[in-house]
Enzyme design. Structure first.
Site, PDB file in Angstrom:
ATOM      1  N   GLY A  10     -69.244  48.438  45.326  1.00 35.16           N
ATOM      2  CA  GLY A  10     -67.928  48.360  45.958  1.00 35.16           C
ATOM      3  C   GLY A  10     -66.946  47.516  45.145  1.00 35.16           C
ATOM      4  N   ASN A  32     -75.692  51.930  49.379  1.00 37.01           N
ATOM      5  CA  ASN A  32     -75.945  53.280  49.906  1.00 37.01           C
ATOM      6  C   ASN A  32     -74.801  54.241  49.571  1.00 37.01           C
ATOM      7  OD1 ASN A  32     -73.901  52.568  51.641  1.00 37.01           O
ATOM      8  ND2 ASN A  32     -75.085  52.780  53.529  1.00 37.01           N
ATOM      9  N   LEU A  33     -73.837  53.782  48.804  1.00 34.94           N
ATOM     10  CA  LEU A  33     -72.695  54.603  48.338  1.00 34.94           C
ATOM     11  C   LEU A  33     -71.846  55.141  49.493  1.00 34.94           C
ATOM     12  CD1 LEU A  33     -74.408  56.579  45.400  1.00 34.94           C
ATOM     13  CD2 LEU A  33     -72.959  54.541  45.232  1.00 34.94           C
ATOM     14  N   ASP A  58     -80.163  51.561  51.725  1.00 35.89           N
ATOM     15  CA  ASP A  58     -79.391  51.033  52.850  1.00 35.89           C
ATOM     16  C   ASP A  58     -79.964  49.668  53.245  1.00 35.89           C
ATOM     17  OD1 ASP A  58     -77.549  52.593  55.212  1.00 35.89           O
ATOM     18  OD2 ASP A  58     -78.552  50.709  55.754  1.00 35.89           O
ATOM     19  N   SER A 124     -64.929  36.180  55.597  1.00 39.56           N
ATOM     20  CA  SER A 124     -63.504  36.515  55.492  1.00 39.56           C
ATOM     21  C   SER A 124     -62.681  35.470  56.222  1.00 39.56           C
ATOM     22  CB  SER A 124     -63.287  37.878  56.151  1.00 39.56           C
ATOM     23  OG  SER A 124     -61.920  38.101  56.377  1.00 39.56           O
ATOM     24  N   THR A 126     -60.593  36.173  58.137  1.00 39.18           N
ATOM     25  CA  THR A 126     -60.383  36.733  59.478  1.00 39.18           C
ATOM     26  C   THR A 126     -61.099  35.874  60.537  1.00 39.18           C
ATOM     27  OG1 THR A 126     -60.299  38.824  60.701  1.00 39.18           O
ATOM     28  CG2 THR A 126     -62.337  38.380  59.546  1.00 39.18           C
ATOM     29  N   TYR A 148     -64.919  43.930  63.737  1.00 33.62           N
ATOM     30  CA  TYR A 148     -65.187  43.587  62.332  1.00 33.62           C
ATOM     31  C   TYR A 148     -65.234  42.063  62.165  1.00 33.62           C
ATOM     32  CZ  TYR A 148     -64.235  42.545  57.425  1.00 33.62           C
ATOM     33  OH  TYR A 148     -64.291  42.000  56.162  1.00 33.62           O
ATOM     34  N   LYS A 152     -68.455  39.109  61.160  1.00 31.98           N
ATOM     35  CA  LYS A 152     -68.454  38.002  60.187  1.00 31.98           C
ATOM     36  C   LYS A 152     -68.832  36.685  60.887  1.00 31.98           C
ATOM     37  CE  LYS A 152     -67.318  40.519  56.672  1.00 31.98           C
ATOM     38  NZ  LYS A 152     -68.380  40.919  55.738  1.00 31.98           N
ATOM     39  N   TYR A 176     -63.184  34.839  52.115  1.00 28.63           N
ATOM     40  CA  TYR A 176     -62.142  35.319  51.212  1.00 28.63           C
ATOM     41  C   TYR A 176     -60.811  35.391  51.953  1.00 28.63           C
ATOM     42  CZ  TYR A 176     -66.327  37.723  49.271  1.00 28.63           C
ATOM     43  OH  TYR A 176     -67.557  38.073  48.809  1.00 28.63           O
ATOM     44  N   ASN A 178     -57.002  37.111  50.766  1.00 30.36           N
ATOM     45  CA  ASN A 178     -56.713  38.540  50.560  1.00 30.36           C
ATOM     46  C   ASN A 178     -56.994  38.982  49.120  1.00 30.36           C
ATOM     47  OD1 ASN A 178     -55.299  37.762  53.046  1.00 30.36           O
ATOM     48  ND2 ASN A 178     -54.553  39.850  53.008  1.00 30.36           N
TER      49      ASN A 178
END
Ligand code: NAD
Ligand code: UD1
Length: 337
Positions: A10, A32-33, A58, A124, A126, A148, A152, A176, A178
């Site tokens: 990613g 797992n793409l 996965d 995050s 967030t 979401y 986290k 993180y 942004n």
């Protein structure tokens, strides 16, 4: 030293693989793409002149994880694999909890079985919710406003408890702000599927002509020009922050948390202006109503990472918009074409 990088195909994981390799570690990618392209491997090879090991799997597949941890003699895990679309998480909460929370429990279980005791986790900003004060330091209370975000918060709690249960375990949650920008070669970057939710990819698709204009969500916030303020951090700085965190704490144990941000906020209009100048095109925009759940301003107190890890973001907004533009103009449709 071999390091398993879940979600390593990613956006953030792939750049971190490059930083790890540059620092002398050997990343083994496990993905797992579901939100990335196999072509990332070719790009990594061109940039680093090295063939990165890749296992398609996965994080909910415990047997495959255990086999990978053992086969590659893994010493630590950098855990990026997760679903990350805030809007989708409210529509499909169970899918998000299953992937992000159950997946992490499965990963930790496999690690425990294979005696791997160190994990670096992608958290995050967030988790700070609507900031009670700015800049936000790591002591700010944590909460969430969508599934979401809760994944986290929950995983941070799980990591805490995992470390409390075994005093040799080490877990570092990196929050993180942004992430933005791309590899300076223009060979690697972010290519969201569908209509981008985040600002920088939306602007870059507008600059390249795929979108007509940027909707600026709100121009009546209590900020310099009324548009939202965020702490954008260059992906290359972010990647190096991971290596700094791991290198510093390799011999430590316990549950640790660091903000990874620059400490400086920019408004939406400032980002559009910077991007216009990098791409040398006019970027059309319209003011639209505020986006539900958005906050006015968000930026980090990044001093803990500087003090303890000796890490500080070095790259400015111009580098972020220049590098994003180089990537976007080279690969307007991502790596799939
Ligand atoms: P990304 O979608 O580009 O990368 C995530 C990778 O994980 C993808 O390659 C995907 O295929 C893989 N993946 C997802 N579920 C998996 C599973 N069950 N098993 C194996 N692989 C799986 O996202 P990104 O932007 O690189 O984000 C990486 C991490 O950083 C995520 O945990 C994300 O929540 C977190 N994060 C991202 C941002 C951001 O703005 N990009 C901000 C804060 C935190
Ligand atoms: C969003 C997520 C956050 C996640 C982060 C990861 C929401 C509500 N929050 O944060 O949980 O951790 O991404 O990067 O989705 N903007 C526009 N027009 C656009 C897109 C964005 O004006 O088309 C504005 C937003 O109102 C905001 C700023 O640009 O002021 C940045 O938005 P975005 O890139 O989506 O990031 P966050 O909202 O900070």
């Amino acid at each position: 030293m071999n390091i398993l990088v879940t979600g390593g195909m990613g956006y953030i994981g792939s750049h971190t693989c490059l930083a790890l390799y540059k620092a002398g570690f050997t990343p083994i990618i496990y993905d797992n793409l579901s939100n990335s392209s196999i072509k990332v491997l070719e790009q990594l090879k061109i940039i680093a002149n090295h063939t990165f090991e890749f296992v398609e799997g996965d994080i909910n597949d415990r047997d495959k994880l255990e086999a990978t941890l053992n086969d590659y003699n893994i010493k630590a895990v950098f855990h990026f694999a997760s679903l990350k679309a805030v809007g989708k998480s409210t529509e499909q909460p169970l899918r998000y909890y299953d992937n992000n929370v159950s997946g992490t429990v499965t990963l930790l279980t496999a690690m425990q079985k294979s005696a791997v005791k160190q994990i670096i986790f992608s958290s995050s900003a967030t988790v700070y919710g609507d900031p009670q004060y700015l800049p936000i330091d790591e002591k700010h209370p944590i909460t969430a406003t969508n599934p979401y975000g809760w994944t986290k918060v929950m995983v941070e709690q799980i990591l805490n408890d995992w470390c409390l249960a075994n005093e040799q375990n080490l877990a570092i949650a990196l929050r993180y702000f942004n992430p933005a920008g791309a590899h300076p070669s223009g060979l690697l970057g972010e290519s969201p599927t569908g209509i981008p939710n985040n600002l920088m990819p939306y602007i870059s698709q507008t600059a390249v002509g795929q979108r007509e204009f940027v909707n600026i969500f709100g121009n009546d916030y209590d900020t310099e020009d009324g548009t939202g303020v965020r702490d954008y951090i260059h992906i290359m700085d972010l990647a190096e922050g991971h290596v700094a965190a791991f290198s510093t704490h390799q011999k430590d144990s316990g549950s640790l948390v660091y903000n990874l941000g620059t400490g400086k906020g920019y408004t939406v209009l400032e980002i559009i202006t910077a991007f216009s100048s990098s791409a040398n095109v006019e970027i059309n925009y319209k003011f639209a109503p505020r986006r539900a759940g958005d906050i006015a301003s968000n930026f980090a107190n990044a001093s803990l990472a500087q003090e303890k890890l000796g890490w500080k973001a070095k790259l400015n907004i111009k580098a972020m918009t220049d590098d994003t533009w180089r990537w976007q103009s080279k690969y307007p449709n991502g790596l799939e074409d």
